[in-house]
Design a protein around this motif. Structure first.
Motif, short mmCIF file in Angstrom:
data_model
loop_
_atom_site.label_atom_id
_atom_site.label_comp_id
_atom_site.label_asym_id
_atom_site.label_seq_id
_atom_site.Cartn_x
_atom_site.Cartn_y
_atom_site.Cartn_z
N ARG A 1 44.43 40.59 38.25
CA ARG A 1 45.71 41.01 38.82
C ARG A 1 46.87 40.61 37.92
NH1 ARG A 1 46.84 42.13 44.05
NH2 ARG A 1 44.91 41.15 44.74
N ARG B 1 49.14 40.13 51.53
CA ARG B 1 49.06 41.36 50.73
C ARG B 1 48.69 42.54 51.62
NH1 ARG B 1 49.57 40.40 45.37
NH2 ARG B 1 49.10 38.30 44.60
N GLU C 1 47.14 34.48 51.31
CA GLU C 1 47.52 35.48 50.30
C GLU C 1 46.94 36.84 50.64
OE1 GLU C 1 46.74 36.61 45.60
OE2 GLU C 1 45.58 35.03 46.59
N TYR C 2 45.63 36.87 51.02
CA TYR C 2 44.98 38.14 51.35
C TYR C 2 45.67 38.80 52.55
CZ TYR C 2 41.36 41.51 52.57
OH TYR C 2 40.68 42.67 52.86
N ASP D 1 39.78 40.08 46.05
CA ASP D 1 40.44 39.08 46.89
C ASP D 1 39.56 38.72 48.09
OD1 ASP D 1 42.61 38.97 45.24
OD2 ASP D 1 43.83 40.36 46.42
N LEU E 1 55.26 38.80 46.26
CA LEU E 1 53.86 38.92 45.88
C LEU E 1 53.62 39.92 44.74
CD1 LEU E 1 52.02 38.87 49.34
CD2 LEU E 1 51.98 37.09 47.58
N GLU E 2 54.30 41.04 44.79
CA GLU E 2 54.03 42.12 43.84
C GLU E 2 55.00 42.16 42.67
OE1 GLU E 2 51.34 43.63 44.02
OE2 GLU E 2 50.75 43.03 46.04
N TYR F 1 56.81 41.25 50.08
CA TYR F 1 56.30 42.18 49.06
C TYR F 1 56.94 41.90 47.71
CZ TYR F 1 55.48 46.52 46.51
OH TYR F 1 55.14 47.44 45.55
#
Length: 318
Positions: free
Chosen positions: A135, A77, A73-74, A102, A15-16, A12
């Protein structure tokens, strides 16, 4: 914390990017932006037959690699959603605009495995991957937020446009179908003229020739100016409202940081992160800071130049 939860929290973080100054997540973000840009470029080049004929194997390999990366990636997430303090529900995340984008980025390629369609035509739909940049772009994110919040107003505007389209086509058929049966022989045929007129495009390939038709066309043209401005007005109002709220968030952050009269280094970092996430320019943030500092100094009776209390200065001088 279990090893599974620790790994999920780490993914997390990558990615975020909760820590926007972290180098690793920043490099990953740049890599994803470059991959999206390369995919859009590949889609454009594939439509050129001479280029596609020579480089088809390379395009196919690049598409497989890109599809694999986007699927990973999807899935990643979706897996780390419980780590998000604002939204811990995977079901709620799946229907968010960014998650839908996405999914649409990988869906066309996956449909090839299920339906026998022209691969190149289906690949053209990969251009939707360009929307993944929302994004990473605050400006595009703001636009997407406006469409999401003003969906009801946009729907009402387009509904009115459809009603006007049917009425305009019906009126044009009524006054022109006997003189121009090819162009206005039916209401569906007259809709082409109605669309071109209401959107103020006016191609000129189909025009009324009777006096009644010209008068009716002039009325529809005038109405079309207002109809074309309606979605633009909704969009402009929504963008202005979004910008006002983001500026208000920035003002609230400055007020919080200035509760003790000054901003420390840690608060400076938090404010800068907020500025970047809100998509505000450095000049706009500086202006907001000056306004809030003047407001706080007036409330706390502080000297604008040195920041010391005016009452303390009076006692010292006395």
């Amino acid at each position: 914390m279990s090893e599974h939860a620790s790994l999920r929290a780490r993914v997390y973080w990558w990615l975020e990017r909760p820590d926007r100054e972290a180098r690793g997540p920043r490099l990953l973000e740049i890599a994803l932006i470059l991959l999206i840009t390369a995919n859009v470029t590949a889609v454009i080049l594939e439509t050129v037959s001479t280029i596609y004929a020579v480089w088809q194997p390379a395009f196919d390999v690049f598409e497989r690699i890109s599809l694999t990366m986007f699927i990973i990636e999807y899935a990643a997430r979706l897996w780390v959603v419980p780590e998000n303090p604002q939204n811990r529900s995977r079901r709620a995340w799946v229907v968010t605009p960014s998650a839908i984008i996405d999914l649409l980025a990988i869906l066309p390629a996956l449909l090839v495995l299920l339906f026998p369609v022209d691969l190149r035509i289906l690949r053209a739909f990969r251009i939707v991957r360009l929307l993944k940049l929302t994004r990473y772009s605050p400006a595009l994110g703001m636009l997407l937020a406006v469409f999401e919040e003003e969906a009801g107003a946009f729907f009402a505007g387009f509904f009115i446009l459809i009603v006007m389209l049917v009425l305009a086509a019906s009126g044009a058929w009524l006054v022109e179908h006997q003189v121009q049966p090819d162009a206005f022989g039916s209401i569906p045929a007259a809709m082409w003229w109605a669309v071109a007129t209401l959107t103020t495009v006016g191609y000129g390939d189909v025009t009324p020739v009777t006096i009644a038709g010209k008068i009716f066309g002039a009325i529809i043209t005038v109405l079309g100016i207002g109809m074309a401005a309606l979605p633009a007005g909704i969009l402009a109002s929504g963008l202005n409202d979004q910008l006002h709220r983001r500026r208000s968030s920035m003002q609230a952050e400055f007020r919080r940081a200035l509760e003790d009269g000054f901003i420390c280094d840690a608060e400076e970092v938090e404010i800068e992160d907020l500025r970047k996430s809100l998509g505000l320019s450095y000049r706009a943030a500086l202006q907001i800071r000056s306004e809030v500092e003047a407001e706080v100094q007036a409330r706390l009776h502080l000297c604008p130049s040195c920041g010391r209390s005016l009452s303390d200065q009076k006692e010292t001088s006395a």
